[in-house]
Design a protein around this motif. Structure first.
Motif, mmCIF file in Angstrom:
data_model
loop_
_atom_site.group_PDB
_atom_site.id
_atom_site.type_symbol
_atom_site.label_atom_id
_atom_site.label_comp_id
_atom_site.label_asym_id
_atom_site.label_seq_id
_atom_site.Cartn_x
_atom_site.Cartn_y
_atom_site.Cartn_z
ATOM 1 N N TYR A 1 -49.818 -11.998 7.447
ATOM 2 C CA TYR A 1 -50.017 -12.739 9.028
ATOM 3 C C TYR A 1 -50.935 -11.728 9.668
ATOM 4 O O TYR A 1 -51.287 -10.110 8.385
ATOM 5 N N ARG A 2 -51.755 -11.501 10.544
ATOM 6 C CA ARG A 2 -52.409 -10.380 11.442
ATOM 7 C C ARG A 2 -51.965 -10.835 13.035
ATOM 8 O O ARG A 2 -51.709 -11.814 13.366
ATOM 9 N N GLN A 3 -51.917 -9.786 13.874
ATOM 10 C CA GLN A 3 -51.175 -10.094 15.291
ATOM 11 C C GLN A 3 -52.416 -8.204 15.744
ATOM 12 O O GLN A 3 -52.352 -7.684 15.296
ATOM 13 N N VAL A 4 -53.078 -8.877 16.810
ATOM 14 C CA VAL A 4 -53.592 -7.865 17.198
ATOM 15 C C VAL A 4 -53.066 -7.533 18.961
ATOM 16 O O VAL A 4 -52.366 -8.547 18.854
ATOM 17 N N PRO A 5 -52.624 -6.278 19.623
ATOM 18 C CA PRO A 5 -51.725 -6.415 20.617
ATOM 19 C C PRO A 5 -52.003 -6.805 21.625
ATOM 20 O O PRO A 5 -53.557 -7.502 22.486
ATOM 21 N N GLY A 6 -50.941 -7.330 22.084
ATOM 22 C CA GLY A 6 -50.845 -8.556 23.069
ATOM 23 C C GLY A 6 -51.354 -10.392 22.911
ATOM 24 O O GLY A 6 -51.607 -11.149 23.604
ATOM 25 N N TYR B 1 -52.196 -6.594 9.817
ATOM 26 C CA TYR B 1 -51.844 -6.988 9.166
ATOM 27 C C TYR B 1 -50.100 -6.549 8.131
ATOM 28 O O TYR B 1 -50.158 -5.671 7.798
ATOM 29 N N TYR B 2 -50.335 -8.096 8.484
ATOM 30 C CA TYR B 2 -48.812 -8.767 7.888
ATOM 31 C C TYR B 2 -48.130 -9.101 6.938
ATOM 32 O O TYR B 2 -48.552 -10.455 6.079
ATOM 33 N N CYS B 3 -47.219 -9.162 5.732
ATOM 34 C CA CYS B 3 -46.924 -9.267 4.827
ATOM 35 C C CYS B 3 -45.108 -10.380 5.080
ATOM 36 O O CYS B 3 -44.260 -9.759 5.397
ATOM 37 N N LYS B 4 -45.266 -11.400 4.263
ATOM 38 C CA LYS B 4 -43.671 -12.161 4.644
ATOM 39 C C LYS B 4 -43.439 -12.809 3.293
ATOM 40 O O LYS B 4 -44.197 -13.389 2.583
ATOM 41 N N ALA B 5 -42.356 -12.611 2.949
ATOM 42 C CA ALA B 5 -41.491 -13.480 1.899
ATOM 43 C C ALA B 5 -40.860 -14.129 2.240
ATOM 44 O O ALA B 5 -40.287 -13.991 3.385
ATOM 45 N N ALA B 6 -40.947 -15.623 2.065
ATOM 46 C CA ALA B 6 -40.112 -16.524 2.236
ATOM 47 C C ALA B 6 -39.308 -17.588 1.576
ATOM 48 O O ALA B 6 -39.974 -17.723 0.717
ATOM 49 N N ARG B 7 -38.583 -18.612 1.303
ATOM 50 C CA ARG B 7 -37.713 -19.455 0.580
ATOM 51 C C ARG B 7 -37.097 -20.423 0.841
ATOM 52 O O ARG B 7 -37.709 -21.158 0.149
ATOM 53 N N TYR C 1 -54.894 -20.737 4.015
ATOM 54 C CA TYR C 1 -55.713 -20.151 4.494
ATOM 55 C C TYR C 1 -56.158 -20.914 5.689
ATOM 56 O O TYR C 1 -56.291 -21.717 6.205
ATOM 57 N N ALA C 2 -55.956 -19.695 6.760
ATOM 58 C CA ALA C 2 -56.544 -19.928 8.243
ATOM 59 C C ALA C 2 -57.662 -20.346 8.103
ATOM 60 O O ALA C 2 -58.575 -20.148 7.116
ATOM 61 N N ASP C 3 -58.637 -21.592 9.078
ATOM 62 C CA ASP C 3 -59.830 -22.222 9.051
ATOM 63 C C ASP C 3 -60.923 -20.648 9.182
ATOM 64 O O ASP C 3 -62.030 -20.408 8.565
ATOM 65 N N SER C 4 -60.007 -19.858 10.393
ATOM 66 C CA SER C 4 -61.094 -18.287 10.766
ATOM 67 C C SER C 4 -61.039 -17.737 9.291
ATOM 68 O O SER C 4 -62.371 -16.427 9.448
ATOM 69 N N VAL C 5 -61.073 -17.859 8.229
ATOM 70 C CA VAL C 5 -60.817 -16.460 7.479
ATOM 71 C C VAL C 5 -61.089 -17.778 5.988
ATOM 72 O O VAL C 5 -61.691 -17.161 4.453
ATOM 73 N N LEU D 1 -50.948 -16.276 11.730
ATOM 74 C CA LEU D 1 -51.241 -16.963 9.987
ATOM 75 C C LEU D 1 -52.411 -16.692 9.235
ATOM 76 O O LEU D 1 -53.038 -17.565 9.875
ATOM 77 N N VAL D 2 -52.444 -15.733 7.829
ATOM 78 C CA VAL D 2 -53.929 -16.141 7.831
ATOM 79 C C VAL D 2 -53.788 -17.039 6.380
ATOM 80 O O VAL D 2 -55.442 -17.165 6.303
ATOM 81 N N ALA D 3 -52.912 -16.047 5.580
ATOM 82 C CA ALA D 3 -53.335 -17.265 4.048
ATOM 83 C C ALA D 3 -51.738 -16.711 4.034
ATOM 84 O O ALA D 3 -50.764 -16.432 3.982
ATOM 85 N N ILE D 4 -51.560 -18.122 2.838
ATOM 86 C CA ILE D 4 -50.016 -18.424 2.350
ATOM 87 C C ILE D 4 -50.712 -18.630 0.451
ATOM 88 O O ILE D 4 -51.381 -19.358 0.268
ATOM 89 N N ILE D 5 -49.251 -17.888 -0.278
ATOM 90 C CA ILE D 5 -49.493 -18.625 -1.819
ATOM 91 C C ILE D 5 -48.127 -18.804 -1.948
ATOM 92 O O ILE D 5 -47.038 -18.094 -1.194
ATOM 93 N N THR D 6 -48.199 -19.754 -2.455
ATOM 94 C CA THR D 6 -46.666 -20.440 -2.864
ATOM 95 C C THR D 6 -45.690 -19.914 -4.340
ATOM 96 O O THR D 6 -46.344 -18.748 -4.794
#
Length: 117
Positions: free
Chosen positions: A37-42, A93-99, A59-63, A47-52
């Motif tokens: 994920y990515r975040q700009v202040p305000g 840019y942040y990474c996240k782990a999810a089940r 992927y997000a369309d923007s990238v 979501l940027v990209a996922i890998i299962t």
């Protein structure tokens, strides 16, 4: 303890490239989908990209066409290769782990990417 540590951010010129890494520990990495994920202040976190867990990607369309997400389960690490960077890619840019539902998600603390001349 569960830990996700992002690295690889920094200052880069428009059109340049950068590779982010997210090193995971304290859980069964191979069983988790990993997301950048990515975040700009305000602004809302984007979501940027996922890998299962089996290696499929979204992927997000923007990238799309510029960024590539990958994982190395032997190293418990997920990567984000960023090419043809634009000023609008500037963010933390942040990474996240999810089940999935019923399981705890884990987040890193982020790494700053600044695309500027």
């Amino acid at each position: 303890q569960v830990q996700l540590v992002e690295s690889g951010g920094g200052l880069v010129q428009p059109g340049g490239s950068l590779r982010l890494s997210c090193a995971a520990s304290g859980f069964t990495f191979s069983s988790y989908a990993m997301t950048w994920y990515r975040q700009v202040p305000g602004k809302e976190r984007e979501l940027v990209a996922i890998i299962t867990s089996v290696g499929s990607t979204v992927y997000a369309d923007s990238v799309k066409g510029r960024f590539t997400i990958s994982r190395d389960n032997a190293k418990n690490t997920v990567y984000l290769q960023m090419n043809s960077l634009k000023p609008e890619d500037t963010a933390v840019y942040y990474c996240k782990a999810a089940r999935g539902r019923g399981f705890m998600d884990y987040w890193g603390k982020g790494t700053l990417v600044n695309v500027s001349s």
